[in-house]
Design an enzyme around this catalytic site. Sequence first.
Site: not given
Length: 388
Positions: A156, A242, A340
Amino acid sequence: MPQANDHQRELREAILAIGPALGAEHIARDHTGTFSEDGWKRLAEAGLFGLPFGEDFGGLGQDLLTTMHVLEALGESCRDGGLSFSASTHIVSAGVPLQRFGRAELKSRYLPGICAGTAIGAHAITEPEGGSDIMRMRTTAVADGDTFVLNGTKAFVSNGPIADLIVVYARTGKPENPAGITAFLVERDTPGITTGQPIEKMGLRTSPLCELFLDDVRVPKANVIGSVGAGFLVLDHVMKWEILCGFTINLGEMQHRLERCVEYARTRTQFGAHIGSYQSTANRIVEMKVDVETSRKWLYDTAEKLSSNQNIATDLAITKLVTSEANVRSALSAIQIFGGYGYTAEYGLEKELRNAVAGTIYSGTTEIQKQRISTLMGLHRAATPKRV
């Protein structure tokens, strides 16, 4: 949260002005998982990458709070969440530890490229089996003359496929010993380094991710960041930045999403009335507003505490937990409000939900933050028996 001063507003406006161009074609790039090189160049030209770094290295010399104000503007104006994530990763993963702990020669050699955006930064912490448990890190660094020899595998690694500089955390001491980890600044083209193929993922698809393989990688001792055994201290500092920088970008994204939903609810008509007039819709939007303001307060209040050298262990965990979960709720609400249309890729909201989910995982999962908070509250310690 402090009010932005004139200089902060000026820097924010510069990013707000280029934000729409940065996010151009973001839906198409998300579909293909393509990193925006043009967007990166625009951010470099705007000086974003040099925000918190010294002017001697080509930076702007700004403090943490100003950096956060500008990054919030990036999240608000740029719809390419992967590009924003890569930019934050670049700043905090390589630049921040180098600025804070690097020796003068190391900073002079590498910080100018980081500030200019010509040397893209990443860091390699997580491992395939260890996950978030860095105390069980298996990647090793063994001293050999004037170098360290690194061996191991990292998982990662955000920016990994495009990185020029990687801060690698490796074990130089005994396992499970906080003083047994060291941070190394490693050039990507060092012999023995191999990056895996870019990993496809649920969200943040335009921010490239990969594994990193280290096979007898020789790194000069001069490239140790801080000192041998100080890696945990370096990482602790990096993680504070971070969380504060990365989730301030999310705050900007939530603010933009809120404004978009308000506008839509005031103009979209159903059953003869604007949908904002229905209490169920209005309540969702109010909850989005509360989440934005709560996240903003935790982010900036925690940053102020950090800037004044206060202990923010609990504050940081709460900030990360509150903001990451709020971002997911905000994205879900936006999709529901747009109905939608919100479910279609064309409107970009389903992409924002996928991006938001990542925030509950990276920088320490929601579960880890709750565990940390409970530990700091003393819930894992047995009560001391009273003397009779």
